[in-house]
Write an enzyme that holds these catalytic residues in place. Structure first.
Site, mmCIF file in Angstrom:
data_model
loop_
_atom_site.group_PDB
_atom_site.id
_atom_site.type_symbol
_atom_site.label_atom_id
_atom_site.label_comp_id
_atom_site.label_asym_id
_atom_site.label_seq_id
_atom_site.Cartn_x
_atom_site.Cartn_y
_atom_site.Cartn_z
ATOM 1 N N ASP A 115 33.745 -34.912 -59.933
ATOM 2 C CA ASP A 115 32.979 -33.960 -59.141
ATOM 3 C C ASP A 115 33.873 -32.889 -58.525
ATOM 4 O OD1 ASP A 115 31.185 -32.684 -57.445
ATOM 5 O OD2 ASP A 115 30.291 -34.541 -56.730
ATOM 6 N N ASP A 137 25.314 -25.910 -65.410
ATOM 7 C CA ASP A 137 24.027 -26.549 -65.666
ATOM 8 C C ASP A 137 22.957 -25.817 -64.866
ATOM 9 O OD1 ASP A 137 21.795 -28.258 -65.855
ATOM 10 O OD2 ASP A 137 23.072 -30.036 -65.986
ATOM 11 N N LYS A 141 14.198 -26.889 -64.107
ATOM 12 C CA LYS A 141 12.957 -27.287 -63.448
ATOM 13 C C LYS A 141 13.069 -27.060 -61.941
ATOM 14 C CE LYS A 141 11.789 -30.731 -66.964
ATOM 15 N NZ LYS A 141 11.506 -32.163 -67.239
ATOM 16 N N ARG A 212 30.818 -21.657 -76.212
ATOM 17 C CA ARG A 212 29.789 -22.221 -77.085
ATOM 18 C C ARG A 212 28.408 -22.108 -76.442
ATOM 19 N NH1 ARG A 212 30.554 -28.779 -76.587
ATOM 20 N NH2 ARG A 212 31.530 -28.804 -74.532
ATOM 21 N N TYR A 213 28.361 -22.158 -75.102
ATOM 22 C CA TYR A 213 27.075 -22.018 -74.419
ATOM 23 C C TYR A 213 26.543 -20.598 -74.587
ATOM 24 C CZ TYR A 213 28.740 -26.339 -72.339
ATOM 25 O OH TYR A 213 29.221 -27.608 -72.167
ATOM 26 N N GLU A 214 27.440 -19.636 -74.505
ATOM 27 C CA GLU A 214 27.041 -18.251 -74.705
ATOM 28 C C GLU A 214 26.548 -18.038 -76.133
ATOM 29 O OE1 GLU A 214 29.077 -14.358 -73.100
ATOM 30 O OE2 GLU A 214 30.082 -15.029 -74.923
#
Length: 232
Positions: A115, A137, A141, A212-214
């Protein structure tokens, strides 16, 4: 639940810790390579953060949630006079990064595999030149929004550890999280958003390697925002 109590109540800002089983070499790297790079945020805090690094560094930078390490390792190699601390709680991502540095561990890199709050609370005040939070992240929701890393309590943490004029850089492809970050930073009052025109926050950072997220966002038709704030 208030933002100030979310971490203390055990609501982690990240999700799962592990994905598919590790290969033997990945597991060995976690046992043998990671300890050489790891920091211990439960020991004494260093008076001078530069002492964590074998390299002679003159600036200090923290990346929270480095994923597979594409951006972090790009910066580590690009800026040898900067000391980098990378934080990532997802075991498979840590293993991926270690596989890229195995046998040639950079002397301007340190890691923590849990963390980020523990590191932020351990760091000396006014010790960092920059904090990067890239594609965190999004907790899309609404009922999970309280678990987003950008919060008043974490902005307090950022403000404490950044040097005067230090930078907080945030990138995301999720519109609700981009707006959330802008509103939280404005409400905090300790950060100045640096965009002057729309192009400023739609343009990637200098020498941006992509992540990779982009790439996934582009495949799915989403654009990104790149927000820069200065500590005031």
């Amino acid at each position: 639940m208030s933002e100030n109590s979310q971490h203390e109540a055990g609501k982690a800002f990240f999700g799962r810790r592990k994905g598919k089983p590790l290969r033997d070499r990945q597991a060995r790297n976690l046992e043998e390579v990671l300890p050489a790079l790891a920091i211990d945020p439960f020991g004494p805090s260093p008076d001078d953060l530069r002492s964590l690094f074998a390299a002679e560094v003159n600036t200090l930078r923290l990346e929270i949630g480095f994923g597979g390490g594409e951006h972090l390792l790009h910066r580590v190699r690009e800026e040898p006079a900067t000391g980098f601390i990378g934080i990532e709680p997802f075991v498979n991502s840590v293993a991926k990064l270690l596989g890229q540095v195995e046998g040639a561990e950079p002397d301007n890199l340190r890691l923590y595999d849990d963390d980020a709050v523990a590191v932020l609370d351990w760091l000396p005040a006014a010790s960092l030149d920059q904090i990067d939070l890239l594609y965190p992240d999004p907790w899309p929701k609404r009922r999970h929004w309280k678990r987003r890393f950008v919060s008043q309590v974490n902005l307090d943490r950022f403000h404490r550890v950044l040097k005067p004029g230090g930078r907080f850089c945030f990138a995301s492809d999720i519109d609700s999280y981009i707006n959330w970050t802008l509103l939280h930073c404005r409400r905090h009052g300790g950060f100045s958003w640096q965009a002057k025109t729309a192009g400023d926050w739609l343009t990637p950072y200098d020498n941006w390697p992509g992540t990779r997220y982009e790439a996934k966002a582009r495949r799915e038709g989403r654009s990104s925002a790149y927000l820069t704030f200065l500590k005031i």
